[in-house]
Design a protein around this motif. Sequence first.
Motif, mmCIF file in Angstrom:
data_model
loop_
_atom_site.group_PDB
_atom_site.id
_atom_site.type_symbol
_atom_site.label_atom_id
_atom_site.label_comp_id
_atom_site.label_asym_id
_atom_site.label_seq_id
_atom_site.Cartn_x
_atom_site.Cartn_y
_atom_site.Cartn_z
ATOM 1 N N GLN A 144 0.355 6.780 7.160
ATOM 2 C CA GLN A 144 0.065 5.728 6.191
ATOM 3 C C GLN A 144 0.240 4.365 6.851
ATOM 4 N N TYR A 145 -0.741 3.510 6.634
ATOM 5 C CA TYR A 145 -0.679 2.143 7.155
ATOM 6 C C TYR A 145 0.183 1.257 6.263
ATOM 7 N N THR A 146 0.984 0.399 6.897
ATOM 8 C CA THR A 146 1.549 -0.763 6.229
ATOM 9 C C THR A 146 0.913 -1.985 6.880
ATOM 10 N N ALA A 147 1.179 -3.163 6.346
ATOM 11 C CA ALA A 147 0.593 -4.370 6.926
ATOM 12 C C ALA A 147 0.949 -4.518 8.395
ATOM 13 N N ALA A 148 2.149 -4.039 8.789
ATOM 14 C CA ALA A 148 2.636 -4.291 10.146
ATOM 15 C C ALA A 148 2.620 -3.076 11.050
ATOM 16 N N ALA A 149 2.345 -1.877 10.550
ATOM 17 C CA ALA A 149 2.513 -0.684 11.381
ATOM 18 C C ALA A 149 1.735 0.485 10.808
ATOM 19 N N ASN A 154 12.146 2.518 3.993
ATOM 20 C CA ASN A 154 13.291 1.699 3.597
ATOM 21 C C ASN A 154 14.325 1.594 4.713
ATOM 22 N N SER A 155 14.460 2.651 5.531
ATOM 23 C CA SER A 155 15.451 2.613 6.613
ATOM 24 C C SER A 155 15.087 1.577 7.668
ATOM 25 N N LEU A 156 13.804 1.251 7.800
ATOM 26 C CA LEU A 156 13.370 0.251 8.770
ATOM 27 C C LEU A 156 13.290 -1.149 8.178
ATOM 28 N N GLY A 157 13.668 -1.288 6.923
ATOM 29 C CA GLY A 157 13.665 -2.613 6.295
ATOM 30 C C GLY A 157 12.702 -2.757 5.155
ATOM 31 N N GLY A 158 11.918 -1.709 4.875
ATOM 32 C CA GLY A 158 11.029 -1.737 3.723
ATOM 33 C C GLY A 158 9.992 -2.837 3.796
ATOM 34 N N ARG A 159 9.640 -3.345 2.614
ATOM 35 C CA ARG A 159 8.569 -4.336 2.518
ATOM 36 C C ARG A 159 8.899 -5.615 3.275
ATOM 37 N N ASP A 160 10.179 -6.010 3.332
ATOM 38 C CA ASP A 160 10.552 -7.243 4.027
ATOM 39 C C ASP A 160 10.244 -7.181 5.508
ATOM 40 N N VAL A 161 10.206 -5.990 6.072
ATOM 41 C CA VAL A 161 9.959 -5.841 7.509
ATOM 42 C C VAL A 161 8.554 -5.301 7.770
ATOM 43 N N LEU A 162 8.224 -4.164 7.192
ATOM 44 C CA LEU A 162 6.948 -3.518 7.475
ATOM 45 C C LEU A 162 5.800 -4.001 6.609
ATOM 46 N N GLY A 163 6.117 -4.790 5.575
ATOM 47 C CA GLY A 163 5.074 -5.259 4.675
ATOM 48 C C GLY A 163 4.662 -4.186 3.679
ATOM 49 N N TYR A 164 3.689 -4.508 2.845
ATOM 50 C CA TYR A 164 3.193 -3.563 1.846
ATOM 51 C C TYR A 164 2.471 -2.396 2.523
#
Length: 488
Positions: free
Chosen positions: A76-81, A53-63
């Motif tokens: 843990q993988y997110t869509a972007a990182a 959440n500190s990096l922008g949560g889903r809006d930034v890192l994706g699901y």
Amino acid sequence: MRVSISERRLTVILITVSVALLLSACSSAGAPAENSLPSGAVPVDPVFREFYNSLGGRDVLGYAIAPATRDSMICQYTAAALMCYDPNAADAERFSLQPLGARVIADRDQPGTYIGGSGLEVDGFLINEAFVNQYKRMNGARYVGRPLINARRNPGLNRIEQFFENVGFYYLLDDPDHRVRLIAYGAVDCRERCNYQPQGESTVIGGQAPVSEPFLPVILRLNGASAFGRPLTGAYYTPDGSLEQVYERIVLFADPNNPASARLRPTAIILGKAFTLPVERRDDPRLVFYPVQGNLGYNVPVVFDHFIAMHGGKEISGPPISELFTVSSQNIFRQCFENYCLDYDPAQSQDLRVQIAALGQEYINLRGLGGQAVTPFQLTPETVILSVGELQPQIAADAEQKIVMMVVQRRDQHPIPNIEGELTLYLPDGSTYTAYFPPTGQNGLSEVTIPAQPQLANGTLLTYQVCVSGGNIEQVCVPESYLIWNNQ
């Protein structure tokens, strides 16, 4: 006034329900319920929730797209990182984003090779001005990592992009707000064990590989990324020693030692476009007068004058060389300037009515530059993977069947949009049924429905073939089959 027991109970029930609804609303405000996650997405592990959440949560890192793994580090993988937590590191270093950039792209720029433009210089690279705020919001090199390339255009995905060690940034060229999004590093790196399909626009490469554009900072400064069109050639040297590149609508050239000084070739003059003698000023509020010889000049529509001002001014367009005229056999109004012609098409939407005429290909033909032209992505068995499947491997004869196809690039498994397909179903009596897939979406997927076949006997094996073609002679085809089975 006395309150009955039943009334007290009703009041308690109403209060309890209200509080429960309020708590439910509060708990769901920060994140979607698990059952509302899209296919392939998973909840963010509790270890990472605050960091995420500190990096922008889903809006930034994706699901989040895979459960956390626990080894010497938790990741843990997110869509972007790829987020990681190292319990043995110092407090400030426990959370990190892993350097996926080098794993998802092969090309790099050399530091110090950018040619100017506005932005933030870091380690010999220029961070595009549109990306600077997001870079800073994510604590710069600490979480974004260091730049791997200078900003570039990706024509296959219609975006400006820049790759960093840990994440990649992009914005779409047709987005007037230049909203910055993150490239799907995580989804690409995790594709063998994750089942998440990112948005096609966020993939790493796309249908056409990026073309080197040494003049891109100049183009961006002139708001020309969309207005000038995509590059039709790579940059090349002309006989006079200039560095030149042809776009759909303009031609740029410069001293090769100073690409930032790029100017437009006088394409309209070189191609011999309509020339008319200057005239007197017309008294019309819809026109702006451009004098060229004393009291003589050209009457330019206000909408053209505004377009010119928005894209570098008269220095870029050059002076007019014609009055407004109608293009033969088309309901388009055109006026030519030294460096380009402007078209007004009343049939287009408001923001597309004024465009630079597409003269780039004419320039290529005139100069004999066929060998310099950019080669588009070719759809062949060597370049793509076509996957085909039916919704149900066994289906009743009186039920419809859905067939799904997915088209991705063989080199990196990125989806390819706008590919049409043909399905041929082979029936037991020797006849065939043909259906056509609509163009694939940004996720590379498309589907068709085969109507019910009630005449078929139970146990019939139906074979079918799906073929796609990119306009070349060689098709890419895949055979499949499914069983007619009536549950009895």
